[in-house]
Design a protein around this motif. Structure first.
Motif, PDB file in Angstrom:
ATOM      1  N   LEU A  33     -60.622 -64.360 -43.471  1.00 32.39           N
ATOM      2  CA  LEU A  33     -60.605 -65.705 -44.052  1.00 32.39           C
ATOM      3  C   LEU A  33     -60.189 -66.766 -43.042  1.00 32.39           C
TER       4      LEU A  33
ATOM      5  N   GLY B 231     -63.899 -74.728 -52.308  1.00 31.12           N
ATOM      6  CA  GLY B 231     -64.366 -73.355 -52.470  1.00 31.12           C
ATOM      7  C   GLY B 231     -65.717 -73.275 -53.153  1.00 31.12           C
TER       8      GLY B 231
ATOM      9  N   LYS C  86     -59.696 -65.805 -56.293  1.00 29.52           N
ATOM     10  CA  LYS C  86     -58.816 -64.903 -55.540  1.00 29.52           C
ATOM     11  C   LYS C  86     -57.768 -65.758 -54.813  1.00 29.52           C
TER      12      LYS C  86
ATOM     13  N   GLU D 271     -58.490 -70.698 -43.105  1.00 31.62           N
ATOM     14  CA  GLU D 271     -57.799 -71.639 -43.992  1.00 31.62           C
ATOM     15  C   GLU D 271     -58.233 -73.065 -43.696  1.00 31.62           C
TER      16      GLU D 271
ATOM     17  N   VAL E 254     -52.904 -60.508 -52.664  1.00 33.07           N
ATOM     18  CA  VAL E 254     -54.113 -61.130 -53.213  1.00 33.07           C
ATOM     19  C   VAL E 254     -54.193 -60.804 -54.700  1.00 33.07           C
TER      20      VAL E 254
ATOM     21  N   ASN F 212     -58.515 -60.057 -44.620  1.00 30.23           N
ATOM     22  CA  ASN F 212     -59.618 -60.373 -45.528  1.00 30.23           C
ATOM     23  C   ASN F 212     -60.705 -61.226 -44.884  1.00 30.23           C
TER      24      ASN F 212
ATOM     25  N   SER G   7     -56.363 -61.725 -58.447  1.00 32.37           N
ATOM     26  CA  SER G   7     -57.685 -62.171 -58.883  1.00 32.37           C
ATOM     27  C   SER G   7     -57.648 -62.620 -60.340  1.00 32.37           C
TER      28      SER G   7
ATOM     29  N   LYS H 227     -64.698 -67.445 -46.047  1.00 27.22           N
ATOM     30  CA  LYS H 227     -64.954 -66.255 -45.242  1.00 27.22           C
ATOM     31  C   LYS H 227     -65.417 -66.674 -43.847  1.00 27.22           C
TER      32      LYS H 227
ATOM     33  N   VAL I  60     -54.497 -65.936 -52.382  1.00 27.07           N
ATOM     34  CA  VAL I  60     -53.721 -65.257 -51.341  1.00 27.07           C
ATOM     35  C   VAL I  60     -52.332 -65.883 -51.278  1.00 27.07           C
TER      36      VAL I  60
ATOM     37  N   TRP J 222     -61.845 -68.432 -52.938  1.00 24.66           N
ATOM     38  CA  TRP J 222     -60.568 -68.027 -52.347  1.00 24.66           C
ATOM     39  C   TRP J 222     -59.665 -69.245 -52.181  1.00 24.66           C
TER      40      TRP J 222
ATOM     41  N   ASP K 185     -67.030 -65.591 -55.380  1.00 30.84           N
ATOM     42  CA  ASP K 185     -65.563 -65.565 -55.270  1.00 30.84           C
ATOM     43  C   ASP K 185     -65.107 -66.877 -54.655  1.00 30.84           C
TER      44      ASP K 185
END
Length: 321
Positions: A177, A196, A278, A179, A287, A175, A289, A320, A280, A301, A299
């Motif tokens: 991403l 986020g 979203k 962390e 994932v 995805n 939602s 992202k 994870v 995450w 979004d």
């Protein structure tokens, strides 16, 4: 006794799993404290198990326990009358032999001064076997055997933390991403959500500081926002409260304590800020939602860990690449 030893093996297996997780999650700064804590836990469990085994042995054989307590752990044995008579006879024989050798000019010096050796002279100095020490040694051997079995079984179990970490890494790559670590302090869900929002360019609140002028932390705003949304939509959340819990009491925990947040609070935050959340996680589809509706601002995450942290479930922020 067999049932008790089986229980002890299970306790030691469980403890070994806990110790393994603690040591794997320790950092360079915390490793010494974690090792000391693990040694303390193992020592306390072994002492507790030793007391349980001793109590059961005393219960199974109360007469032996009572005799041992009365006699003491290491009291020497006093020779009986027959042994004393034997000693007296030996001394008498020795003295007569010495007189004989003194009168006999052909006897050597060694023969004159060497008394006869008999088995009875050593028997008088013997002691009873120390039953307390023998029981302690037996108990220690049992505990060592249980510990070895528990360590072997713990080593053969799959490393759930490593499995989860590998799956999460795969999902992050799929995805696109990155962390971001959040402190595991009870506010992790709210802090991760605040990170986020900031990454998506969404302001947390119109307030920028507290009454005394100090800057408020991100979770302060998200906790307040979640509590206000739940309070203003009681019909949506009251059915999901724990038995005996009131909506007011739950809102107070959300806004004023370090109580962990969950699905209900995430949904309230998604609705309040108008975003899609979203999550994870290694389990299930990977994932999930929340609040997927048209017109959402962005979004947000989050990474949800079940096994990777010593205190239990934990949320980290994601962005992202």
């Amino acid at each position: 006794m067999e049932d008790l030893l089986t229980l002890h093996r299970k306790q030691l297996r469980d403890l070994q799993s806990v110790i393994t997780q603690k040591k794997k999650s320790a950092t360079k700064k915390t490793r010494r404290g974690v090792n000391d804590d693990c040694e303390r836990l193992e020592r306390e469990l072994k002492e507790k198990q030793a007391l349980e085994i001793e109590a059961l042995e005393n219960e199974l054989n109360p007469d032996a326990a009572a005799i041992e307590e009365k006699e003491g752990p290491s009291e020497p044995v006093v020779a009986d009358s027959s042994e004393l008579e034997t000693e007296a006879k030996d001394e008498d024989i020795s003295s007569k032999l010495q007189e004989t050798t003194l009168e006999d000019p052909t006897a050597t010096n060694h023969e004159r001064i060497q008394p006869p050796t008999t088995a009875s002279s050593s028997s008088s100095s013997s002691k009873k076997p120390n039953r307390a020490k023998a029981r302690l040694a037996r108990r220690a051997a049992q505990i060592e055997e249980i510990t070895a079995q528990a360590q072997e079984e713990a080593a053969s179990q799959p490393n759930l933390r490593a499995i989860e970490a590998e799956r999460m890494k795969q999902l992050f790559e799929e995805n696109g991403l990155i962390e971001l670590q959040i402190p595991p302090d009870g506010h992790c869900l709210y802090s991760a959500f605040a990170v986020g929002l900031e990454g998506a360019g969404i302001p947390l609140s119109d307030e920028s500081s507290s009454e005394d002028g100090t800057k408020l932390r991100g979770y302060t705003f998200t906790r307040k926002a979640a509590g206000e949304y739940i309070s203003s939509h009681p019909d949506d959340f009251a059915p999901f409260l724990d038995e005996g819990e009131t909506l007011e009491g739950h809102v107070r925990k959300v806004t004023s304590t370090a109580e962990w947040g969950g699905h209900m609070e995430l949904l309230a935050l998604a609705k309040e800020y108008g975003v899609t959340v979203k999550v994870v996680q290694a389990q299930g589809v990977g994932v999930t939602s929340m609040n997927e509706e048209e017109g959402q601002k962005a979004d947000v995450w989050l990474a949800y860990h079940r096994k990777g942290y010593g205190l239990g479930e934990h949320y980290n922020a994601l962005r992202k690449k």
